[in-house]
Design a protein around this motif. Sequence first.
Motif, short mmCIF file in Angstrom:
data_model
loop_
_atom_site.label_atom_id
_atom_site.label_comp_id
_atom_site.label_asym_id
_atom_site.label_seq_id
_atom_site.Cartn_x
_atom_site.Cartn_y
_atom_site.Cartn_z
N GLU A 1 0.83 -1.21 0.00
CA GLU A 1 0.00 0.00 0.00
C GLU A 1 0.86 1.25 0.00
OE1 GLU A 1 -2.69 -0.24 3.30
OE2 GLU A 1 -3.78 -1.94 2.45
N MET A 2 1.93 1.23 0.79
CA MET A 2 2.84 2.39 0.84
C MET A 2 3.52 2.59 -0.52
SD MET A 2 2.61 3.94 3.67
CE MET A 2 4.03 4.98 3.58
N ALA A 3 3.89 1.51 -1.19
CA ALA A 3 4.52 1.62 -2.52
C ALA A 3 3.52 2.22 -3.52
CB ALA A 3 5.01 0.26 -2.98
N ASP A 4 2.25 1.79 -3.46
CA ASP A 4 1.23 2.35 -4.34
C ASP A 4 1.02 3.83 -4.08
OD1 ASP A 4 0.88 -0.14 -5.49
OD2 ASP A 4 -0.94 -0.62 -4.32
N LEU A 5 0.97 4.21 -2.81
CA LEU A 5 0.79 5.62 -2.46
C LEU A 5 1.98 6.45 -2.93
CD1 LEU A 5 -0.75 5.31 1.11
CD2 LEU A 5 -1.91 6.07 -0.98
N MET A 6 3.17 5.92 -2.80
CA MET A 6 4.36 6.64 -3.26
C MET A 6 4.33 6.81 -4.78
SD MET A 6 6.06 7.62 -0.69
CE MET A 6 7.62 8.08 -1.41
N ALA A 7 3.89 5.78 -5.51
CA ALA A 7 3.80 5.87 -6.97
C ALA A 7 2.78 6.93 -7.39
CB ALA A 7 3.42 4.51 -7.56
N MET A 8 1.63 6.98 -6.69
CA MET A 8 0.63 8.01 -6.99
C MET A 8 1.18 9.39 -6.70
SD MET A 8 -3.27 6.83 -6.19
CE MET A 8 -3.07 6.25 -4.54
#
Length: 119
Positions: A28-35
Amino acid sequence: MQHANKDLKAQFKTKAFDIDAIDRMNDEMADLMAMSEEIQETLGRSYNVPDDIDEAELLGELDALEADMALEEAGEEVPSYLQDEALPDAPDGVMEPLPAAHDGPIANQPASAQRTTAS
């Protein structure tokens, strides 16, 4: 050392150290960082605006436009770009109707003129 080993095993067995939950949180943190990176890239995009824009010149143009608008409002006139163009006057008198189109001879012409027109 045995005591520390026992304590670590007990802590790792608790739900606080659920490896699957930690993996999900990491994803989830990786997805948020990508966004976040995508948003930053979009906000930082250049739209080919020249770097040598003179703000004083732009403000001068804006002031001139505002002055033009103030003059138009003060005169209570319709701005020139909104005024209707003058239309020509309508013809006076009664217009004769045009004859109806048909294939036969024209009724008002003499017979000799009808033959030459038909030929």
